[in-house]
Write an enzyme that holds these catalytic residues in place. Sequence first.
Site, PDB file in Angstrom:
ATOM      1  N   ASP A 115       8.157 -29.681  -5.314  1.00 34.27           N
ATOM      2  CA  ASP A 115       8.531 -28.681  -4.059  1.00 34.27           C
ATOM      3  C   ASP A 115       9.958 -28.463  -4.405  1.00 34.27           C
ATOM      4  O   ASP A 115      10.554 -28.993  -5.293  1.00 34.27           O
ATOM      5  CB  ASP A 115       8.098 -29.133  -2.678  1.00 34.27           C
ATOM      6  CG  ASP A 115       8.838 -30.350  -2.472  1.00 34.27           C
ATOM      7  OD1 ASP A 115       9.967 -30.642  -2.688  1.00 34.27           O
ATOM      8  OD2 ASP A 115       8.392 -31.397  -1.888  1.00 34.27           O
ATOM      9  N   HIS A 116      10.483 -27.783  -3.544  1.00 33.33           N
ATOM     10  CA  HIS A 116      11.880 -27.272  -3.816  1.00 33.33           C
ATOM     11  C   HIS A 116      12.849 -28.124  -3.669  1.00 33.33           C
ATOM     12  O   HIS A 116      14.190 -28.058  -3.988  1.00 33.33           O
ATOM     13  CB  HIS A 116      12.232 -25.845  -2.874  1.00 33.33           C
ATOM     14  CG  HIS A 116      12.808 -26.233  -1.511  1.00 33.33           C
ATOM     15  ND1 HIS A 116      13.682 -25.182  -0.872  1.00 33.33           N
ATOM     16  CD2 HIS A 116      12.348 -27.085  -0.646  1.00 33.33           C
ATOM     17  CE1 HIS A 116      13.707 -25.746   0.121  1.00 33.33           C
ATOM     18  NE2 HIS A 116      13.240 -26.688   0.446  1.00 33.33           N
TER      19      HIS A 116
END
Lengths: 147, 147, 147, 147
Positions: free
Chosen positions: D22-23
Site C-alpha cells: 500500500d502507499h
Amino acid sequence: MKIAENPRWSETRLRVRYAETDHSGVVYHSNYLIWFEVGRVELCRDHGFNYRDMEKEADAFLPVTELSVKYRVPARYDDEILIRTRVVRLRSRAITFEYQVIREKDGTLLVEGKTDHIVMNSQGKARAFPSKYADKMREEETRNKRK
Amino acid sequence: MKIAENPRWSETRLRVRYAETDHSGVVYHSNYLIWFEVGRVELCRDHGFNYRDMEKEADAFLPVTELSVKYRVPARYDDEILIRTRVVRLRSRAITFEYQVIREKDGTLLVEGKTDHIVMNSQGKARAFPSKYADKMREEETRNKRK
Amino acid sequence: MKIAENPRWSETRLRVRYAETDHSGVVYHSNYLIWFEVGRVELCRDHGFNYRDMEKEADAFLPVTELSVKYRVPARYDDEILIRTRVVRLRSRAITFEYQVIREKDGTLLVEGKTDHIVMNSQGKARAFPSKYADKMREEETRNKRK
Amino acid sequence: MKIAENPRWSETRLRVRYAETDHSGVVYHSNYLIWFEVGRVELCRDHGFNYRDMEKEADAFLPVTELSVKYRVPARYDDEILIRTRVVRLRSRAITFEYQVIREKDGTLLVEGKTDHIVMNSQGKARAFPSKYADKMREEETRNKRK
C-alpha cells in the site's frame, strides 16, 4: 496439448488463490492484471535484474498507461497457471509487454493481454530508461525480433 | 473544471481505500476494473433492476470477454472518485459498456475504459439476454444514440 | 430488528462488490479488514480531521499491530453494509478501535473486530500521537467512557 | 538467523506482489490472511489431499469463524516469504490452524496468526468433517502433540 518451450517468452507459475475467485465460481477478471505484473517481474529477473532495484537505485518506475485483455476461458480455484511474458516494443521512454495466461494441466490458453508503460521517476516526471536496465531489456527485444 | 451533467452516463461515487493503493503511492491499476464493475451495477440500478437479481432469477451472468483501459492521471488515497458508465452496444447475446473515472474535486479525467461482455448461464453456456432485462438495457442504448 | 442509534459509534455504509466475494458465494474473510479501515477513516472524518492529512502533515501513521475478528454470518454480493467504529483505548503512542459489521436490511450483526495500532513516522520509528489529532481522538474516548 | 527445519509445520513460499503493498510502502495488513489461506491449502496437499476436492467431492467447506493476528515487522515488495502452517486443534466439526510468516532472506518472524474454522456444507449447514479428510488431519494433529 503440450506447451512447446518458446524461448521468446519468460515463464512463471502460480496457483489460483481462494481470494482471487468470485461468487460466479471463477477468477475475478481484474486479478489477471496482477498476474501480468508477476510475469513482468519474473521477466526482469530472467534478464538479470530486479524490478525493485530499478525503482530504488535508478528511481525509474513503469506505470501502465494503456492495456487490453482478451478473456477466453476462465481460470478456477487451485488451477496451476503458467504466465508467459515478453517485451514487444522498447523505446527510450516507453515499453510494451505481451502476456499469455495458460492452464498448466492441459495447455489451454485462458487469457491474453498487452500493457504499455512509460518510464517515470518517483515524482511522477517522465524520464528515459536508465541505460543499465534498458540494455538488458533491449537484448530481450532483439531476441524476439530475430525469431 | 466542473463536470457538466450528462444524461447519457450513469454516475456513482466512491472514495479511494488505503488497500487500493500500492507502494508507488497511487492506486494500483487493476483496481479501476473493480470500480468499473461498481459502475455497471449502479447503471443497472438506475435502469430499474438489480444485477444480482438478473443472476439469481434469470440465471444470466455477464462475464467480461474483452477490455481496454487508458490511464491518464493516477488516483490517490482518499480521493473522491466519480465513476461514469454507459451502454454503447447491445446485441441479443452481448453488451459493451464504457467508463470514465473522474477526480471529483477538480473534474480531472483519470482513466477511461471499455468492457465487452457476453450473456451466459451459471453452467457457462452462452444464452440470450433475458427479455425483461434486455428491454431496460435497450432503453439505455437508444437514449445514448439519440444524443 | 432495527439498529438503535448509538452515539458512541461512527457509522459508514458500503455495498458489497463482486470482487469481494469468493467462489463459496460469500464475502472473502480478509475483506472485512479493508472495511474496518473504511470505518476508521470515517471515524476520523466524524471527529473533524482527515487521516490522510495526519499522515502527510504530521508524519504520523497508524500501522496495525494486532487484530482479532469474529465472523458470525457472511455478507453476500450487493448487500448494503453498515460499518460501526469506535475508539476504545487511547495512549500517547497507541490506539485501539472496535468494529461491528451489520447487514443494513435487517440489522443482523455479521462480524465484530478489534484492531490495535501504534503511532509511527514514515521512517518506521515509534512516535507520540501528534497533539492536534490526539485531542480529537481523546474527545472520542472520553465520550465513550461516559456512556 | 537460519530457520531450523521444524517437522511440525507445513511450509510454502511466495513472493510479495506489487498489488499487495500500500502507499505506506509495506504489505497491506489484510493480505496476510490470504497468505494464511495459501498455507492451509499447502498443508492439505502435504497431507495427501486437495482442499478443492474436499469442497467438491465431500461438500465440506471450512469457513473462518474467528481469527487473530500479531504484526511484528512489515513485509515489503518483492520479499521472499515463507509461510508455516500447522493444525493445533481438531474436533468433529471444527479445526484450528496456526501460522508464521517469515522473511526468507534473514529468517525474521514478521507475522503470527491463528484461525478457527467450522465444517459446513454448501448450503451453509454445520456438518461433521468427512472422515476421509478428518483422518488425514488427525495424523497431523497427533504428530504435533507428540513433539
